[in-house]
Write a protein that holds these residues in place. Structure first.
Motif, mmCIF file in Angstrom:
data_model
loop_
_atom_site.group_PDB
_atom_site.id
_atom_site.type_symbol
_atom_site.label_atom_id
_atom_site.label_comp_id
_atom_site.label_asym_id
_atom_site.label_seq_id
_atom_site.Cartn_x
_atom_site.Cartn_y
_atom_site.Cartn_z
ATOM 1 N N LEU A 106 48.789 36.264 38.467
ATOM 2 C CA LEU A 106 49.480 37.449 37.970
ATOM 3 C C LEU A 106 48.743 38.087 36.799
ATOM 4 C CD1 LEU A 106 53.184 36.198 38.170
ATOM 5 C CD2 LEU A 106 52.013 37.809 39.686
ATOM 6 N N PHE A 107 48.012 37.283 36.027
ATOM 7 C CA PHE A 107 47.215 37.834 34.932
ATOM 8 C C PHE A 107 46.133 38.765 35.475
ATOM 9 C CE2 PHE A 107 43.507 37.426 32.067
ATOM 10 C CZ PHE A 107 44.058 38.021 30.937
ATOM 11 N N GLY A 108 45.452 38.328 36.530
ATOM 12 C CA GLY A 108 44.445 39.194 37.141
ATOM 13 C C GLY A 108 45.060 40.431 37.764
ATOM 14 N N ALA A 109 46.222 40.254 38.415
ATOM 15 C CA ALA A 109 46.891 41.422 38.985
ATOM 16 C C ALA A 109 47.316 42.395 37.900
ATOM 17 C CB ALA A 109 48.103 40.957 39.798
ATOM 18 N N SER A 110 47.738 41.874 36.768
ATOM 19 C CA SER A 110 48.139 42.751 35.666
ATOM 20 C C SER A 110 46.952 43.551 35.141
ATOM 21 C CB SER A 110 48.750 41.916 34.534
ATOM 22 O OG SER A 110 49.890 41.202 34.996
ATOM 23 N N SER A 115 44.802 48.819 34.690
ATOM 24 C CA SER A 115 43.653 49.727 34.762
ATOM 25 C C SER A 115 43.983 50.944 35.606
ATOM 26 C CB SER A 115 42.441 48.989 35.340
ATOM 27 O OG SER A 115 42.085 47.892 34.527
ATOM 28 N N GLN A 116 44.690 50.737 36.704
ATOM 29 C CA GLN A 116 45.084 51.864 37.538
ATOM 30 C C GLN A 116 46.137 52.722 36.847
ATOM 31 O OE1 GLN A 116 46.383 50.174 41.229
ATOM 32 N NE2 GLN A 116 44.300 49.648 41.919
ATOM 33 N N LEU A 117 47.026 52.067 36.103
ATOM 34 C CA LEU A 117 48.107 52.801 35.449
ATOM 35 C C LEU A 117 47.581 53.784 34.418
ATOM 36 C CD1 LEU A 117 51.153 53.217 34.923
ATOM 37 C CD2 LEU A 117 51.038 51.273 33.345
ATOM 38 N N TYR A 118 46.609 53.359 33.635
ATOM 39 C CA TYR A 118 46.069 54.203 32.571
ATOM 40 C C TYR A 118 44.729 54.827 32.938
ATOM 41 C CZ TYR A 118 49.778 52.277 29.711
ATOM 42 O OH TYR A 118 51.018 51.920 29.220
ATOM 43 N N GLN A 119 44.355 54.698 34.238
ATOM 44 C CA GLN A 119 43.140 55.326 34.749
ATOM 45 C C GLN A 119 41.924 54.974 33.907
ATOM 46 O OE1 GLN A 119 43.923 59.523 35.105
ATOM 47 N NE2 GLN A 119 45.471 59.248 36.694
ATOM 48 N N LEU A 120 41.754 53.654 33.701
ATOM 49 C CA LEU A 120 40.597 53.179 32.957
ATOM 50 C C LEU A 120 39.345 53.319 33.807
ATOM 51 C CD1 LEU A 120 42.149 49.992 31.333
ATOM 52 C CD2 LEU A 120 41.938 52.285 30.357
ATOM 53 N N GLY A 122 36.486 52.753 36.200
ATOM 54 C CA GLY A 122 36.480 51.842 37.337
ATOM 55 C C GLY A 122 35.297 50.910 37.378
ATOM 56 N N TYR A 123 34.198 51.275 36.707
ATOM 57 C CA TYR A 123 33.024 50.421 36.789
ATOM 58 C C TYR A 123 32.913 49.462 35.615
ATOM 59 C CZ TYR A 123 31.308 54.207 33.788
ATOM 60 O OH TYR A 123 31.174 55.143 32.807
ATOM 61 N N ASP A 124 33.928 49.384 34.790
ATOM 62 C CA ASP A 124 33.928 48.437 33.683
ATOM 63 C C ASP A 124 34.546 47.128 34.163
ATOM 64 O OD1 ASP A 124 33.896 47.133 31.325
ATOM 65 O OD2 ASP A 124 35.351 48.414 30.302
ATOM 66 N N VAL A 125 33.750 46.061 34.172
ATOM 67 C CA VAL A 125 34.228 44.782 34.713
ATOM 68 C C VAL A 125 34.655 43.833 33.601
ATOM 69 C CG1 VAL A 125 32.773 44.947 36.761
ATOM 70 C CG2 VAL A 125 31.885 43.828 34.714
ATOM 71 N N SER A 126 34.784 44.327 32.393
ATOM 72 C CA SER A 126 35.148 43.436 31.293
ATOM 73 C C SER A 126 36.521 42.823 31.507
ATOM 74 C CB SER A 126 35.109 44.202 29.969
ATOM 75 O OG SER A 126 35.980 45.333 30.018
ATOM 76 N N GLY A 127 37.447 43.594 32.079
ATOM 77 C CA GLY A 127 38.766 43.046 32.347
ATOM 78 C C GLY A 127 38.727 41.913 33.354
ATOM 79 N N LEU A 128 37.923 42.059 34.405
ATOM 80 C CA LEU A 128 37.806 41.004 35.406
ATOM 81 C C LEU A 128 37.108 39.774 34.826
ATOM 82 C CD1 LEU A 128 36.852 43.145 38.545
ATOM 83 C CD2 LEU A 128 39.102 42.270 37.869
ATOM 84 N N GLY A 155 36.155 33.608 40.165
ATOM 85 C CA GLY A 155 34.786 33.959 39.822
ATOM 86 C C GLY A 155 34.013 34.491 41.015
ATOM 87 N N ALA A 156 34.205 33.872 42.186
ATOM 88 C CA ALA A 156 33.530 34.351 43.390
ATOM 89 C C ALA A 156 34.028 35.737 43.788
ATOM 90 C CB ALA A 156 33.755 33.362 44.528
ATOM 91 N N ALA A 157 35.346 35.968 43.655
ATOM 92 C CA ALA A 157 35.893 37.278 44.007
ATOM 93 C C ALA A 157 35.399 38.359 43.059
ATOM 94 C CB ALA A 157 37.422 37.210 43.990
ATOM 95 N N VAL A 158 35.365 38.062 41.762
ATOM 96 C CA VAL A 158 34.883 39.043 40.785
ATOM 97 C C VAL A 158 33.417 39.364 41.029
ATOM 98 C CG1 VAL A 158 34.396 39.390 38.337
ATOM 99 C CG2 VAL A 158 36.591 38.424 39.037
#
Length: 432
Positions: A106-110, A115-120, A122-128, A155-158
């Motif tokens: 759920l942390f990853g889903a959040s 990111s989608q909610l505030y339109q961050l 898309g190419y910034d992977v720091s959250g992942l 890690g593999a998915a990111v």
């Protein structure tokens, strides 16, 4: 011998008078209970509940107010962690770790939904990457193999997302998986965690080769570095588990080279520059040999046969013969090591490798002129001969290890031989 075997056969030995109950308990004490395998129910439960929650929320996500969206995300996240901590305090680690794993999902889903909610960007992977960092931290805090598995998968998915969608390689993700979980594995070399970690590292290595557009054979330099780390691990089962995936990858490559490899056709894919490649591979080999010598495991040195760079040979018959010789030599080394260590699992693996090599030899070299029935006859004779030889050697080893039994002497002769004859006081001693 394993504890499970002793628990199964021990009572019968006691009933037959072969050993006493005290001896059975001493034998059991020499083989402590093995760690329980990874529970699939908590894992599957966490994944299914997480997917269910995500699907329900995602279906109605756009219609929800922003404040309610954030409340749902924070409430589900904190609720999962709180419930997991509660059940851990109550002595239910499986359910507790499962809920902690759900919280990690759920942390990853959040992160993604926020990111989608505030339109961050898309190419910034720091959250992942923060998602991977959270997984590594939770693995250390709770010491759960379930969390290690989830972190490796995350890690593999990111990394896959970075390569497929962004066209770049996240070195931070690779460092967290290799460094963070690698140190965790060194301190806690459990078999399941070791195998999962090795498979995850190989996935990261494969994606790096894709991004760098390098020859695919460069994959085996870092892959065998993972294998060399297993040589240095003091815990032998944990080291072997880490070495399993790299060896499987090397064997499948050599098997494919023997079956389909025509290096003149695929030279642009398989052949890196000779000296740099051999130099890098030799450096990893030296590290592996040093570890084997330090841990007393030089009997596994022949595993490196699978890394012989036969793809530099011309295609056709020279390549087929060379790869088949390597496959047979490797299968023979596995069989010899299994017989020496009396390991039935390794013996089965060696027999399967031997049969696979024989099948490749038939289809590559003798398909055109050797009848199928004759091939199966020769293969059966070889396997029967191998089985007879191994059984004979095993019987010889057991006979040599069993001390010869001698008949018990009678009491009179025992007393006579046990005590030296005393001189008769009435008889004068002889002159020297």
């Amino acid at each position: 011998m394993s504890r499970k075997f002793l628990e199964t056969e021990g009572p019968a030995w006691v009933a037959e008078g072969l050993i006493s109950e005290e001896q059975r308990q001493k034998l059991l004490a020499r083989y402590p209970p093995e760690a329980q395998a990874l529970g699939l129910l908590p894992l599957l439960g966490s994944v299914l509940v997480g997917l269910s929650a995500l699907s329900v929320v995602a279906a109605n996500w756009q219609a929800l107010p922003d404040a309610l969206r954030l409340a749902i995300l924070l409430g589900s996240l904190t609720g999962s962690y709180a419930a997991g901590a509660y059940f851990l305090r109550r002595g239910n680690p499986d359910l507790g770790h499962g809920l902690i794993g759900l919280g990690l999902i759920l942390f990853g889903a959040s992160i993604i939904l926020t990111s989608q909610l505030y339109q961050l960007v898309g190419y910034d992977v720091s959250g992942l990457v923060a998602w991977v960092v959270a997984g590594v931290a939770l693995s250390y805090v709770y010491g759960s193999r379930l969390l290690v598995l989830l972190t490796v998968v995350i890690g593999a998915a990111v990394q896959t997302y970075c390569v497929e969608s962004l066209g770049s390689f996240s070195y931070a993700t690779a460092v967290m998986v290799a460094g963070g979980l690698g140190y965790y594995w060194w301190r806690r070399p459990e078999v399941v965690s070791s195998t999962v970690l090795a498979a995850g590292l190989l996935w990261q290595i494969g994606l790096l080769i894709i991004v760098l557009h390098a020859k695919i054979t460069w994959f085996f330099v870092p892959a065998m570095l993972v294998y060399a780390a297993g040589d240095w691990q003091p815990n032998r089962p944990g080291g072997w588990a880490l070495q399993g995936p790299p060896l499987v990858a090397a064997y499948l490559f050599m098997f494919g080279l023997a079956t389909f490899g025509e290096t003149d056709t695929y030279a642009n894919v398989l052949r890196p520059p000779l000296l740099p490649y051999l130099g890098a591979l030799a450096a990893v080999l030296a590290l592996s040999v040093a570890g084997k010598r330090a841990r007393g495991r030089l009997d596994t040195l022949l595993d490196w046969l699978l890394l012989l760079p036969g793809f530099y040979l011309p295609g056709g018959l020279p390549l087929a013969v060379a790869t088949l010789v390597v496959l047979y030599a490797h299968a023979g080394s596995v069989l010899a090591r299994a017989h020496r260590n009396e390991d039935p699992e390794q013996l089965t693996i060696g027999a399967v490798l031997f049969v696979a090599s024989t099948m490749v030899a038939y289809f590559k070299l003798t398909w055109a002129f050797l009848d199928k029935s004759l091939f199966f006859l020769l293969g059966g004779v070889l396997l029967l001969s191998l089985s007879w030889y191994l059984r004979r050697r095993n019987a010889q080893v057991l006979a040599a290890a069993t001390p010869p039994s001698s008949p018990a002497p009678n009491s009179a002769s025992a007393n006579t031989s046990a005590a030296p004859s005393a001189p008769n006081p009435e008889t004068p001693p002889r002159n020297a």
